[in-house]
Scaffold this motif. Structure first.
Motif, PDB file in Angstrom:
ATOM      1  N   LYS A  13      97.727  50.660  66.343  1.00 58.82           N
ATOM      2  CA  LYS A  13      96.855  51.607  67.048  1.00 58.82           C
ATOM      3  C   LYS A  13      97.478  53.008  67.049  1.00 58.82           C
ATOM      4  CE  LYS A  13      93.755  51.595  70.881  1.00 58.82           C
ATOM      5  NZ  LYS A  13      92.898  50.730  71.609  1.00 58.82           N
ATOM      6  N   LEU A  14      98.800  53.082  67.242  1.00 62.74           N
ATOM      7  CA  LEU A  14      99.490  54.372  67.214  1.00 62.74           C
ATOM      8  C   LEU A  14      99.395  54.997  65.817  1.00 62.74           C
ATOM      9  CD1 LEU A  14     101.166  56.515  68.624  1.00 62.74           C
ATOM     10  CD2 LEU A  14     103.219  55.159  68.107  1.00 62.74           C
ATOM     11  N   GLU A  16      96.976  54.617  63.729  1.00 64.00           N
ATOM     12  CA  GLU A  16      95.604  55.111  63.610  1.00 64.00           C
ATOM     13  C   GLU A  16      95.443  56.455  64.322  1.00 64.00           C
ATOM     14  OE1 GLU A  16      93.109  51.988  65.148  1.00 64.00           O
ATOM     15  OE2 GLU A  16      93.690  50.608  63.551  1.00 64.00           O
ATOM     16  N   VAL A  17      96.051  56.573  65.497  1.00 68.15           N
ATOM     17  CA  VAL A  17      95.991  57.824  66.256  1.00 68.15           C
ATOM     18  C   VAL A  17      96.642  58.949  65.451  1.00 68.15           C
ATOM     19  CG1 VAL A  17      96.875  59.017  68.307  1.00 68.15           C
ATOM     20  CG2 VAL A  17      95.815  56.771  68.537  1.00 68.15           C
ATOM     21  N   GLN A  20      94.408  60.094  62.705  1.00 69.59           N
ATOM     22  CA  GLN A  20      93.314  60.903  63.232  1.00 69.59           C
ATOM     23  C   GLN A  20      93.796  62.306  63.578  1.00 69.59           C
ATOM     24  OE1 GLN A  20      91.998  58.375  66.436  1.00 69.59           O
ATOM     25  NE2 GLN A  20      90.640  57.196  65.108  1.00 69.59           N
ATOM     26  N   GLN A  30      89.402  66.692  70.959  1.00 74.13           N
ATOM     27  CA  GLN A  30      89.711  65.362  70.434  1.00 74.13           C
ATOM     28  C   GLN A  30      91.207  65.230  70.152  1.00 74.13           C
ATOM     29  OE1 GLN A  30      86.975  65.613  67.119  1.00 74.13           O
ATOM     30  NE2 GLN A  30      85.685  63.997  67.987  1.00 74.13           N
ATOM     31  N   SER A  31      91.803  66.286  69.648  1.00 67.42           N
ATOM     32  CA  SER A  31      93.240  66.275  69.366  1.00 67.42           C
ATOM     33  C   SER A  31      94.034  66.042  70.644  1.00 67.42           C
ATOM     34  CB  SER A  31      93.689  67.586  68.731  1.00 67.42           C
ATOM     35  OG  SER A  31      93.138  67.750  67.455  1.00 67.42           O
ATOM     36  N   LYS A  34      93.594  62.401  71.713  1.00 68.28           N
ATOM     37  CA  LYS A  34      94.353  61.513  70.826  1.00 68.28           C
ATOM     38  C   LYS A  34      95.850  61.649  71.077  1.00 68.28           C
ATOM     39  CE  LYS A  34      91.109  59.358  68.915  1.00 68.28           C
ATOM     40  NZ  LYS A  34      90.968  57.919  69.166  1.00 68.28           N
ATOM     41  N   TYR A  35      96.313  62.863  71.335  1.00 66.91           N
ATOM     42  CA  TYR A  35      97.718  63.094  71.624  1.00 66.91           C
ATOM     43  C   TYR A  35      98.110  62.335  72.895  1.00 66.91           C
ATOM     44  CZ  TYR A  35     102.078  65.491  72.703  1.00 66.91           C
ATOM     45  OH  TYR A  35     103.379  65.761  72.998  1.00 66.91           O
ATOM     46  N   GLU A  37      96.601  59.728  74.151  1.00 73.75           N
ATOM     47  CA  GLU A  37      96.547  58.302  73.833  1.00 73.75           C
ATOM     48  C   GLU A  37      97.826  57.887  73.099  1.00 73.75           C
ATOM     49  OE1 GLU A  37      93.867  55.068  71.298  1.00 73.75           O
ATOM     50  OE2 GLU A  37      93.143  57.121  71.481  1.00 73.75           O
ATOM     51  N   GLY A  38      98.265  58.718  72.171  1.00 73.86           N
ATOM     52  CA  GLY A  38      99.498  58.441  71.436  1.00 73.86           C
ATOM     53  C   GLY A  38     100.706  58.378  72.354  1.00 73.86           C
TER      54      GLY A  38
END
Length: 61
Positions: A13-14, A16-17, A20, A30-31, A34-35, A37-38
């Motif tokens: 998953k990381l 994939e992040v 992206q 979105q960045s 995602k950041y 989430e990472g």
């Protein structure tokens, strides 16, 4: 992120992040999402590694 992922699933998953985030077709908002989430995924991985390390140290003692 309420589901409990395995170490391997979390790594995937990381990855994939990161892909992206490397994409040029992602907005600033979105960045940022995602950041964040990472960061959460990285923290989760760190905690899994520390827990495994503790088990290894405990078994060796």
């Amino acid at each position: 992120m309420s589901e409990k992922l395995t170490f391997e699933e979390t790594i995937k998953k990381l990855e994939e992040v990161v892909k992206q985030l490397e994409s040029k077709d992602i907005s600033l908002e979105q960045s940022i999402e995602k950041y964040q989430e990472g960061l959460k995924l990285s923290k989760s991985l760190y905690e899994m590694i520390k827990a495994a390390e503790s088990l290894i140290v405990e078994v060796k003692s």
